[in-house]
Design an enzyme around this catalytic site. Sequence first.
Site, PDB file in Angstrom:
ATOM      1  CD1 TRP A  30      -2.717   6.290  -6.840  1.00 14.99           C
ATOM      2  CD2 TRP A  30      -4.241   7.608  -5.763  1.00 14.99           C
ATOM      3  NE1 TRP A  30      -2.660   5.862  -5.594  1.00 14.99           N
ATOM      4  CE2 TRP A  30      -3.975   6.512  -4.757  1.00 14.99           C
ATOM      5  CE3 TRP A  30      -5.198   8.557  -5.570  1.00 14.99           C
ATOM      6  CZ2 TRP A  30      -4.555   6.413  -3.693  1.00 14.99           C
ATOM      7  CZ3 TRP A  30      -5.835   8.317  -4.324  1.00 14.99           C
ATOM      8  CH2 TRP A  30      -5.467   7.592  -3.267  1.00 14.99           C
ATOM      9  CG  ASP A  61       0.265  12.116  -7.851  1.00 12.36           C
ATOM     10  OD1 ASP A  61       1.438  11.946  -6.977  1.00 12.36           O
ATOM     11  OD2 ASP A  61      -0.521  11.603  -7.823  1.00 12.36           O
ATOM     12  CE  LYS A 108       0.389   6.909  -0.521  1.00 17.73           C
ATOM     13  NZ  LYS A 108      -0.033   7.366  -1.769  1.00 17.73           N
TER      14      LYS A 108
HETATM   15  C1  LIG Z   1      -1.374   7.729  -2.037  1.00 15.58           C
HETATM   16  C2  LIG Z   1      -1.417   8.703  -3.256  1.00 15.58           C
HETATM   17  C3  LIG Z   1      -2.214   9.699  -3.645  1.00 15.58           C
HETATM   18  C4  LIG Z   1      -3.249   9.932  -2.612  1.00 15.58           C
HETATM   19  O1  LIG Z   1      -2.628  10.807  -1.503  1.00 15.58           O
HETATM   20  P1  LIG Z   1      -3.368  11.324  -0.330  1.00 15.58           P
HETATM   21  O2  LIG Z   1      -2.370  12.290   0.317  1.00 15.58           O
HETATM   22  O3  LIG Z   1      -4.101  10.661   0.369  1.00 15.58           O
HETATM   23  O4  LIG Z   1      -4.382  12.130  -0.982  1.00 15.58           O
HETATM   24  C5  LIG Z   1      -2.090  10.237  -4.825  1.00 15.58           C
HETATM   25  N1  LIG Z   1      -1.511   9.702  -5.822  1.00 15.58           N
HETATM   26  C6  LIG Z   1      -0.563   8.758  -5.761  1.00 15.58           C
HETATM   27  C7  LIG Z   1       0.462   8.359  -6.749  1.00 15.58           C
HETATM   28  C8  LIG Z   1      -0.534   8.195  -4.478  1.00 15.58           C
HETATM   29  O5  LIG Z   1       0.318   7.200  -4.244  1.00 15.58           O
END
Ligand SMILES: *Cc1c(COP(=O)(O)O)cnc(C)c1O
Length: 360
Positions: free
Chosen positions: A101, A171, A195
């Site tokens: 990511w 993030d 998540k």
């Molecule tokens: C799942 C995830 C993403 C992507 O998320 P989307 O909502 O599908 O764009 C980005 N960063 C991390 C750390 C993730 O676990």
Amino acid sequence: MARVYNFSAGPAVLPEEVLKEAAAEMLDYNGTGMSVMEMSHRSKAYDEIIKTAEKDLRELMNIPDNYKVLFLQGGASQQFAAVPMNLMKNKKAAYIVTGQWAKKAYQEAQMYGEAVAVASSADKTFSYIPDCSDLDIPEDADYVYICENNTIYGTKFKELPNTKGKTLVADVSSCFLSEPVDVTKYGIIYGGVQKNVGPAGMVIVIIREDLITEDVLPGTPTMLKYKTQADNDSLYNTPPCYNIYICGKVFKWLKKMGGLEAMKEHNEKKAAILYDFLDQSELFKGTVEKKDRSLMNVPFVTGNEELDAKFVKEAKAAGFENLKGHRSVGGMRASIYNAMPIEGVEKLVEFMKKFEAENK
Ligand SMILES: *Cc1c(COP(=O)(O)O)cnc(C)c1O
């Protein structure tokens, strides 16, 4: 109806209580005679929903007044572009690449300016967090970027990087609300909610006000300007109404559970059950450096691909779902987010013990 133990990395398990409440309110929300899905986002009832959600989130995370909370569409991945478009005034930013990511965000940023990888753990398939205490951060970097919890590899920053005074952007998709954070250490904290918080398709952005300006890269879409969203309290267009409603219920649930301090304790206890087992198992092993282990995503292997596949299959038959590791790393991964009860992890470990005994 039988609920399974769902170890999915995302979309992932939500508190049963929240789902039941939403079910009870499906046809008639609070005497309105309609579902939240059918409601105008400008209605009084909805105004209350979104305002309460923001208020509860602010309380949970202790978000200072000089930070805005935005409920946006596009998931976490949309922010890979929105961050550089809004923040790259000098067209330069430092990225710490600790997994897929982070790498995606780094690659996306290269479309808008110079993204410099100042640290990486790619040399050991992202199984650790690099030392970030004294990085070579460009003098004119607009920000330093991290993915705080690496969902796929199961590592987490236990200490934030020394950004040498630059704005930190994080993030936090897979560790959102899993423990207390000091919001003041960040310029932007953002996370896709699927998540640990709610249904997929929404991202929550917590952003310090001085970073919200008109001075964005030319061509930045109106929808991706933080200023557009902040000026309109996330209601520039129709927001992800139902997601916000469910997230709001999860915030209430978290408050009832004792807030983020209590969640941290709960999560540490849960993760320890699994890690302690892995550390003494002769069949299963954790795949990341102990000091960098995530509380949320726990990858492990047997060292034998066939045996891994057998384990995933037998686990599924026993009611433990989604234990297969990410397609890029193989093996297994148990995601044990806030809503995974302790007994889910205890039962998984019991099952692993039994499997180990049978497959020695
Ligand atoms: C799942 C995830 C993403 C992507 O998320 P989307 O909502 O599908 O764009 C980005 N960063 C991390 C750390 C993730 O676990």
